[in-house]
Each structure stands twice: as C-alpha cells, then as structure tokens.
Design an enzyme around this catalytic site. Structure first.
Site, PDB file in Angstrom:
ATOM      1  N   ASP A   1       0.840  -1.196   0.000  1.00 16.76           N
ATOM      2  CA  ASP A   1       0.000   0.000   0.000  1.00 16.76           C
ATOM      3  C   ASP A   1       0.883   1.256   0.000  1.00 16.76           C
ATOM      4  O   ASP A   1       1.653   1.486   0.932  1.00 16.76           O
ATOM      5  CB  ASP A   1      -0.868  -0.057   1.265  1.00 16.76           C
ATOM      6  CG  ASP A   1      -1.812   1.123   1.402  1.00 16.76           C
ATOM      7  OD1 ASP A   1      -1.784   2.035   0.560  1.00 16.76           O
ATOM      8  OD2 ASP A   1      -2.587   1.113   2.374  1.00 16.76           O
TER       9      ASP A   1
ATOM     10  N   ASP B   1      -6.326   6.520  -5.410  1.00 14.78           N
ATOM     11  CA  ASP B   1      -6.764   7.881  -5.082  1.00 14.78           C
ATOM     12  C   ASP B   1      -7.605   7.868  -3.786  1.00 14.78           C
ATOM     13  O   ASP B   1      -7.356   8.655  -2.852  1.00 14.78           O
ATOM     14  CB  ASP B   1      -7.597   8.395  -6.268  1.00 14.78           C
ATOM     15  CG  ASP B   1      -7.865   9.886  -6.252  1.00 14.78           C
ATOM     16  OD1 ASP B   1      -7.328  10.589  -5.378  1.00 14.78           O
ATOM     17  OD2 ASP B   1      -8.626  10.343  -7.125  1.00 14.78           O
TER      18      ASP B   1
ATOM     19  N   SER C   1      -2.741   4.556 -14.245  1.00 18.30           N
ATOM     20  CA  SER C   1      -3.672   4.206 -15.344  1.00 18.30           C
ATOM     21  C   SER C   1      -3.975   2.715 -15.479  1.00 18.30           C
ATOM     22  O   SER C   1      -4.803   2.353 -16.312  1.00 18.30           O
ATOM     23  CB  SER C   1      -3.193   4.728 -16.716  1.00 18.30           C
ATOM     24  OG  SER C   1      -3.465   6.105 -16.845  1.00 18.30           O
ATOM     25  N   THR C   2      -3.314   1.850 -14.716  1.00 16.53           N
ATOM     26  CA  THR C   2      -3.487   0.401 -14.968  1.00 16.53           C
ATOM     27  C   THR C   2      -4.642  -0.226 -14.199  1.00 16.53           C
ATOM     28  O   THR C   2      -4.876  -1.430 -14.309  1.00 16.53           O
ATOM     29  CB  THR C   2      -2.202  -0.389 -14.638  1.00 16.53           C
ATOM     30  OG1 THR C   2      -1.969  -0.333 -13.218  1.00 16.53           O
ATOM     31  CG2 THR C   2      -1.000   0.162 -15.379  1.00 16.53           C
ATOM     32  N   GLY C   3      -5.358   0.570 -13.404  1.00 12.99           N
ATOM     33  CA  GLY C   3      -6.524   0.054 -12.676  1.00 12.99           C
ATOM     34  C   GLY C   3      -7.796   0.420 -13.406  1.00 12.99           C
ATOM     35  O   GLY C   3      -8.064  -0.072 -14.511  1.00 12.99           O
TER      36      GLY C   3
END
Ligand code: AR6
Length: 166
Positions: free
Chosen positions: A10, A34, A117-119
C-alpha cells in the site's frame, strides 16, 4: 546513479519524500489508489486539492501529505486506455516526467509511484510498466532524486516490474 526498485503493498504506508497519486482531472478524489490516499491523508487533502482547480491528463500538481508519512503528494492524471491510438503512451510518459519535475522543484530525494492508469483506467500493465521505467530512466538525471519505488499492488504487477527491472 538513482536506485529504481519494485516494492509491494500500500503506497499510503511508505516513508518516502513524495508519493504519486493516480487521480482524475477533478482532483477531488475517487476510487483505487486515489481513494486510499485521501482516506489516509485526512480531509485536509481534499481542501488542498480544491485549491488546485483540477489537472489536465499528463500533468501533475503537488500538495502536502498531511497525515501520510510522505511529505508530499504529487497528483497526476493518467490517460484512460482507448486502444492505444489516442496518444495514451505519450500521456502516460508525461505523468512520470511531470512528477520528476515536481520532485526537482520540491527537493524530493525519494519518490514512490503507483502503476498509473493500470486500474480503473484500463492501461495494459506491461506496456505501462515499460513506459514508467523508461521515462524515469530517461528523465531522472539532474532532478536530485536518489530512489524511485514502483509500488506493485498485486502479484501480477510485481512480476512485471521484477522482470523489467532485472
Ligand atoms: N497502493 C498502491 N497501489 C494501489 C493502491 C494502493 N493503496 N490501490 C490501488 N492501487 P487506479 P487509474 C493500484 O484504479 O487506473 C480513481 O477513481 C491498482 O492496483 O487506482 O489511474 C481516480 O480518481 C493499479 O495497479 O488508478 C481516477 O478516476 C494502480 O494502483 C481513476 O481511479 C492504479 O489503479 C484513475 O485510474
């Protein structure tokens, strides 16, 4: 030579000078990393983000980390993946480049990036990791950054970064 390493877990727990947030253009919070960053930093983070009046895709803006161990949060907006023909790769590279510029401006020596951007935004993981690593290698010189952590949330991402970083 700066050190580039993969770490698991995390990003909100990391004791680095700056962590990067994979935000959206409103900068007013969301899901994924986020949401985790806003929860851990506390409500002061949202107040600070409101004063930034959003952020364009490929750009990045800084706030303090508030209750996070990290001193700074660099909020960047990755591209939504739309098949690759809409400048997604260049926009993703720009996110990493802009965060390194902010690192230089704020005297940051250690920085942790999530896999931007990969989620939710759907960018293919391996292509994204190649861009992340190449952009950092190309642009880190002269920034003062000594340590870059690529934070892998999940085993598949970790495998990709381990293979690419050697
Ligand atoms: N620490 C590190 N990495 C994480 C964490 C965490 N706590 N949580 C998720 N990830 P995503 P995006 C990984 O979806 O694709 C938000 O709603 C996750 O597994 O957070 O850039 C924003 O507001 C993935 O590998 O960001 C935007 O609307 C990576 O972080 C949108 O999502 C990025 O996944 C941005 O989508």
């Amino acid at each position: 030579m700066a050190e580039l390493i993969a770490v698991s877990g995390d990003i909100t727990k990391l004791h680095v000078d700056a962590i990067v947030n994979a935000a959206n253009s409103s900068l007013l919070g969301g899901g994924g990393v986020d949401g985790a960053i806003h929860r851990a930093a506390g409500p002061e983070l949202l107040d600070a983000c409101r004063k930034l009046h959003g952020c364009a895709t490929g750009d990045a803006k800084a706030t303090p980390g508030f209750r996070l161990p990290a001193r700074w949060v660099f909020h960047t907006v990755g591209p939504v993946w739309n098949g690759g023909g809409q400048g997604e790769e260049e926009k993703l590279a720009s996110c990493y480049r802009r965060c390194l510029e902010l690192a230089r401006e704020h005297g940051v020596r250690s920085i942790a990036f999530p896999a931007i951007s990969t989620g939710i935004y759907g960018f293919p993981s391996e292509r994204a990791a190649k861009i992340a690593i190449q952009t950092v290698r190309d642009d880190i010189e002269g920034t003062g950054v000594e340590r870059v952590e690529f934070v892998c949330f999940g085993e598949e991402t970790r495998r990709i970064y381990d293979a690419l970083l050697g």
